[in-house]
Design a protein around this motif. Structure first.
Motif, PDB file in Angstrom:
ATOM      1  N   LEU A  74       0.842  -1.194   0.000  1.00  0.00           N
ATOM      2  CA  LEU A  74       0.000   0.000   0.000  1.00  0.00           C
ATOM      3  C   LEU A  74       0.880   1.249   0.000  1.00  0.00           C
ATOM      4  CD1 LEU A  74      -2.730  -1.068   2.574  1.00  0.00           C
ATOM      5  CD2 LEU A  74      -3.176  -0.421   0.192  1.00  0.00           C
ATOM      6  N   THR A  75       0.634   2.127  -0.965  1.00  0.00           N
ATOM      7  CA  THR A  75       1.395   3.366  -1.091  1.00  0.00           C
ATOM      8  C   THR A  75       0.640   4.520  -0.440  1.00  0.00           C
ATOM      9  OG1 THR A  75       0.325   3.959  -3.179  1.00  0.00           O
ATOM     10  CG2 THR A  75       2.300   2.558  -3.302  1.00  0.00           C
ATOM     11  N   ASP A  76       1.299   5.656  -0.317  1.00  0.00           N
ATOM     12  CA  ASP A  76       0.616   6.847   0.177  1.00  0.00           C
ATOM     13  C   ASP A  76      -0.588   7.159  -0.699  1.00  0.00           C
ATOM     14  OD1 ASP A  76       2.583   7.026   2.069  1.00  0.00           O
ATOM     15  OD2 ASP A  76       3.546   8.825   1.228  1.00  0.00           O
ATOM     16  N   GLU A  77      -0.412   6.986  -1.997  1.00  0.00           N
ATOM     17  CA  GLU A  77      -1.503   7.285  -2.937  1.00  0.00           C
ATOM     18  C   GLU A  77      -2.676   6.339  -2.716  1.00  0.00           C
ATOM     19  OE1 GLU A  77      -4.144   7.235  -6.240  1.00  0.00           O
ATOM     20  OE2 GLU A  77      -2.791   5.553  -5.830  1.00  0.00           O
ATOM     21  N   ASP A  78      -2.402   5.076  -2.399  1.00  0.00           N
ATOM     22  CA  ASP A  78      -3.476   4.113  -2.130  1.00  0.00           C
ATOM     23  C   ASP A  78      -4.301   4.556  -0.923  1.00  0.00           C
ATOM     24  OD1 ASP A  78      -2.889   2.283  -4.196  1.00  0.00           O
ATOM     25  OD2 ASP A  78      -1.343   1.317  -2.979  1.00  0.00           O
ATOM     26  N   PHE A  79      -3.603   5.000   0.132  1.00  0.00           N
ATOM     27  CA  PHE A  79      -4.320   5.464   1.315  1.00  0.00           C
ATOM     28  C   PHE A  79      -5.101   6.741   1.015  1.00  0.00           C
ATOM     29  CE2 PHE A  79      -1.455   2.628   3.711  1.00  0.00           C
ATOM     30  CZ  PHE A  79      -2.377   2.053   4.580  1.00  0.00           C
ATOM     31  N   GLN A  80      -4.494   7.680   0.283  1.00  0.00           N
ATOM     32  CA  GLN A  80      -5.181   8.922  -0.048  1.00  0.00           C
ATOM     33  C   GLN A  80      -6.407   8.655  -0.924  1.00  0.00           C
ATOM     34  OE1 GLN A  80      -4.864  11.935   1.145  1.00  0.00           O
ATOM     35  NE2 GLN A  80      -3.149  11.323   2.438  1.00  0.00           N
ATOM     36  N   PHE A  81      -6.273   7.732  -1.874  1.00  0.00           N
ATOM     37  CA  PHE A  81      -7.402   7.346  -2.729  1.00  0.00           C
ATOM     38  C   PHE A  81      -8.550   6.814  -1.874  1.00  0.00           C
ATOM     39  CE2 PHE A  81      -9.818   4.154  -5.018  1.00  0.00           C
ATOM     40  CZ  PHE A  81     -10.091   4.758  -6.240  1.00  0.00           C
ATOM     41  N   SER A  82      -8.213   5.903  -0.978  1.00  0.00           N
ATOM     42  CA  SER A  82      -9.237   5.266  -0.142  1.00  0.00           C
ATOM     43  C   SER A  82      -9.906   6.280   0.784  1.00  0.00           C
ATOM     44  CB  SER A  82      -8.609   4.129   0.672  1.00  0.00           C
ATOM     45  OG  SER A  82      -7.971   3.186  -0.177  1.00  0.00           O
ATOM     46  N   LEU A  83      -9.091   7.135   1.397  1.00  0.00           N
ATOM     47  CA  LEU A  83      -9.639   8.166   2.286  1.00  0.00           C
ATOM     48  C   LEU A  83     -10.496   9.150   1.519  1.00  0.00           C
ATOM     49  CD1 LEU A  83      -6.400   8.772   4.369  1.00  0.00           C
ATOM     50  CD2 LEU A  83      -8.530   7.872   5.291  1.00  0.00           C
ATOM     51  N   GLY A  84     -10.034   9.566   0.336  1.00  0.00           N
ATOM     52  CA  GLY A  84     -10.762  10.563  -0.441  1.00  0.00           C
ATOM     53  C   GLY A  84     -12.077  10.055  -0.994  1.00  0.00           C
ATOM     54  N   HIS A  85     -12.096   8.789  -1.389  1.00  0.00           N
ATOM     55  CA  HIS A  85     -13.314   8.236  -1.988  1.00  0.00           C
ATOM     56  C   HIS A  85     -14.298   7.744  -0.922  1.00  0.00           C
ATOM     57  CE1 HIS A  85     -11.003   8.377  -5.704  1.00  0.00           C
ATOM     58  NE2 HIS A  85     -12.108   8.086  -6.367  1.00  0.00           N
ATOM     59  N   LYS A  86     -13.927   6.661  -0.244  1.00  0.00           N
ATOM     60  CA  LYS A  86     -14.937   6.003   0.601  1.00  0.00           C
ATOM     61  C   LYS A  86     -15.179   6.721   1.919  1.00  0.00           C
ATOM     62  CE  LYS A  86     -16.846   1.613   1.889  1.00  0.00           C
ATOM     63  NZ  LYS A  86     -16.748   0.142   1.896  1.00  0.00           N
ATOM     64  N   LEU A  87     -14.138   7.372   2.479  1.00  0.00           N
ATOM     65  CA  LEU A  87     -14.348   8.061   3.754  1.00  0.00           C
ATOM     66  C   LEU A  87     -14.822   9.491   3.543  1.00  0.00           C
ATOM     67  CD1 LEU A  87     -14.329   8.166   6.797  1.00  0.00           C
ATOM     68  CD2 LEU A  87     -11.858   8.594   6.727  1.00  0.00           C
ATOM     69  N   MET A  88     -13.965  10.364   3.043  1.00  0.00           N
ATOM     70  CA  MET A  88     -14.355  11.772   2.928  1.00  0.00           C
ATOM     71  C   MET A  88     -15.458  11.987   1.899  1.00  0.00           C
ATOM     72  SD  MET A  88     -12.977  13.329   5.318  1.00  0.00           S
ATOM     73  CE  MET A  88     -13.714  14.905   4.822  1.00  0.00           C
ATOM     74  N   GLY A  89     -15.523  11.134   0.890  1.00  0.00           N
ATOM     75  CA  GLY A  89     -16.628  11.241  -0.059  1.00  0.00           C
ATOM     76  C   GLY A  89     -17.967  11.117   0.645  1.00  0.00           C
TER      77      GLY A  89
END
Length: 201
Positions: A74-89
């Motif tokens: 898991l990269t920083d981008e993977d975590f940012q993607f997940s946070l941006g889509h499923k959580l903050m979205g």
């Protein structure tokens, strides 16, 4: 009621629409399909959607992507993607939507059983699922005008497993998962995590 279903073209979204459409007016929203489109990662996009379709009585989010990979991959981008889509979205659906939903309305978000039942590869997904659940519990305490906030936690969906070439018997049919969303919309529950395995038949 006028119910907004975000993620309307997905497997769970379609089952939710089928379950609710005989009793309620449904507004179908997708990322690139549906009656309306929204980019959940953009607060501005969410705002424009709600300005266009308001007023409404309920918002259901059956959307939100997160990355599934081994922890060391898991990269920083993977975590940012997940946070941006499923959580903050989903957080922004509530934050923005509170200004547009009718009194006594509701928001139903989606987490997943990996929040409490993690497996190898689920670090990012487990993180965001647990975040969605924590947010909803707290938001329900502060939501004005008797607005309710709940989360549905689905397991693997049978139809999704079959599409992946796996046995559908290891999952729950989408129609049964949809029953939990119906309960959230039509009951008076708030601040609850509804395990989809406890609903339907």
């Amino acid at each position: 009621m006028k119910v907004v279903v975000i993620g309307a073209t997905g497997t769970i979204g379609q089952a939710i629409i089928q379950a609710l459409s005989t009793r309620h007016q449904i507004v179908q929203v997708g990322r690139s399909k549906g009656e309306y489109q929204v980019d959940m990662t953009s607060k501005d996009s969410v705002q424009k959607l709600f300005e266009t379709i308001a007023p409404f009585d309920a918002v259901i989010s059956a959307a939100g992507q997160a990355r599934f990979k081994p922890l060391e991959a898991l990269t920083d981008e993977d975590f940012q993607f997940s946070l941006g889509h499923k959580l903050m979205g989903q957080v922004n659906l509530v934050r923005v939507g509170l200004g547009y939903v009718n009194d006594n309305g509701s928001f139903t978000l989606t987490s997943g059983v990996l929040a409490g039942e993690p497996m190898p590869g689920s670090a990012a997904i487990s993180l965001v699922n647990a975040g969605v659940e924590g947010f909803a519990r707290a938001a329900a305490l502060e939501a004005p005008r008797s607005i309710r906030v709940n989360v549905v936690s689905p397991p693997w969906v049978s139809e999704t497993l079959e599409a992946m070439g796996k046995s559908g018997s290891d999952g729950l049919p989408a129609a049964q998962v949809a029953a939990a969303y119906v309960e959230s919309v039509e009951s008076q529950r708030t601040g609850e995590i509804l395990d989809a395995r406890s609903f339907g038949s």
